[in-house]
Write a protein that holds these residues in place. Sequence first.
Motif, short mmCIF file in Angstrom:
data_model
loop_
_atom_site.label_atom_id
_atom_site.label_comp_id
_atom_site.label_asym_id
_atom_site.label_seq_id
_atom_site.Cartn_x
_atom_site.Cartn_y
_atom_site.Cartn_z
N UNK A 1 0.80 -1.25 0.03
CA UNK A 1 0.02 -0.07 0.10
C UNK A 1 0.77 1.39 -0.15
N UNK A 2 2.11 1.22 0.45
CA UNK A 2 2.85 2.41 0.64
C UNK A 2 4.22 2.64 -0.31
N UNK A 3 4.69 1.31 -0.57
CA UNK A 3 6.18 1.31 -1.10
C UNK A 3 6.06 1.19 -2.70
N UNK A 4 4.95 0.81 -3.29
CA UNK A 4 4.84 0.46 -4.78
C UNK A 4 4.84 1.90 -5.59
N UNK A 5 5.58 2.01 -6.42
CA UNK A 5 5.70 3.30 -7.28
C UNK A 5 4.40 3.26 -8.23
N UNK A 6 4.03 4.41 -8.56
CA UNK A 6 2.78 4.56 -9.50
C UNK A 6 2.93 5.99 -10.13
N UNK B 1 6.26 10.28 -11.47
CA UNK B 1 6.16 8.80 -10.80
C UNK B 1 6.67 8.95 -9.72
N UNK B 2 6.15 8.51 -8.78
CA UNK B 2 6.52 8.47 -7.35
C UNK B 2 5.81 7.44 -6.54
N UNK B 3 5.82 7.40 -5.13
CA UNK B 3 5.07 6.51 -4.42
C UNK B 3 4.27 7.25 -3.02
N UNK C 1 -1.97 10.74 -5.88
CA UNK C 1 -2.30 9.32 -5.45
C UNK C 1 -1.55 8.39 -6.26
N UNK C 2 0.04 8.14 -5.91
CA UNK C 2 0.87 7.32 -6.59
C UNK C 2 0.58 6.03 -6.43
N UNK C 3 -0.11 5.44 -5.54
CA UNK C 3 -0.42 3.94 -5.18
C UNK C 3 -1.16 3.23 -6.07
N UNK C 4 -0.55 2.42 -6.90
CA UNK C 4 -1.26 1.92 -7.69
C UNK C 4 -2.08 0.22 -7.17
#
Length: 338
Positions: free
Chosen positions: A54-59, A153-155, A175-178
Amino acid sequence: MVREKVTIATRTLQWKCVESRVDSKRLYYGRFILFPLMKGRADTIGIAMRRVLLGEIEGTCITRAKSEKIPHEYSTTVGIQESIHEILMNLKEIVLRSNLYGTCNASICVRGPRYITAHDIISPPSVEIVDNTQYIASLTDPIDFCIELQIERNRGYRLKMPNNFQDGSYPIDAVFMPVRNANHSIHSYGNGNQKQEILFLEIWTNGSLTPKKALYEASQNLIDLFIPFLHAEEENLHLEDNQHKVILPLFTPHDRLAKLLRKNKEKIALKYIFIDQSELPPRIYNCLKRSNIHTLLDLFNNSQKDLMKIEHFRIEDGKLILDILEKHFAIDLPKNKF
């Protein structure tokens, strides 16, 4: 939808995807199991994986919109059905997929009357729109609608700051969270000291990546977080109190580098010095990370030919890496490395 029958094994640790489906272009679902686990371990792994998913994957998402004709965020414009605020909220929901690192620009420029959708976004080749049908606004009159967009692109999640407004430029909550949601549950079986557990992981994504890919990236992030703790007592590694950098012994003669790399301790040292400690420029750093080059040892194990196969990597980048490593780690490398 794909389902697999779960067969319990008791000898080796295994994982399987037991269910996979695409509910829509913007909603993917995957269900995974890990087994057999000793009692208590399933909860440990499940909690850690959920936090990283929920918090570390980049989107990738739109983080700013700009138009000189917009007086303020809550204004309305003749010929546009929505207020500017509503348009910004719709832009926030656009789902993008990219290998972008940093920021890039995109735009929308259309003439009404018509509906404006994600299909009207003109973006660079590195950015892909997951669902072209996503609604943005309606033009009710024959007017021109032009707006510039910033894509990043960030997280995680980033709130727009009240003081971050510029003339005609408006930040958007990013909301970068994919990964939309992640749950874990535990099934126990066996009796007494033989009791074991199965970990079930459920992952929902926004379509910019599959649940299986999200699981892989989360696992890699966890591994990267814990690697520095391995071999913490190696004699040739220590941390500076202020700079938190790993210091290497000096390597001066060119011919000594190859000999030292053959020694186990020096290999261990280089293995646990990460490229993000060398202050590489973001573009070069991201090129190396995308090619699974995470440490100095990974870098040295690649030949010039291997490095030049990396997308967007240039011969000048190799020379810059040489200079940076010599400056920060006092490593005198052979010039023909790159």
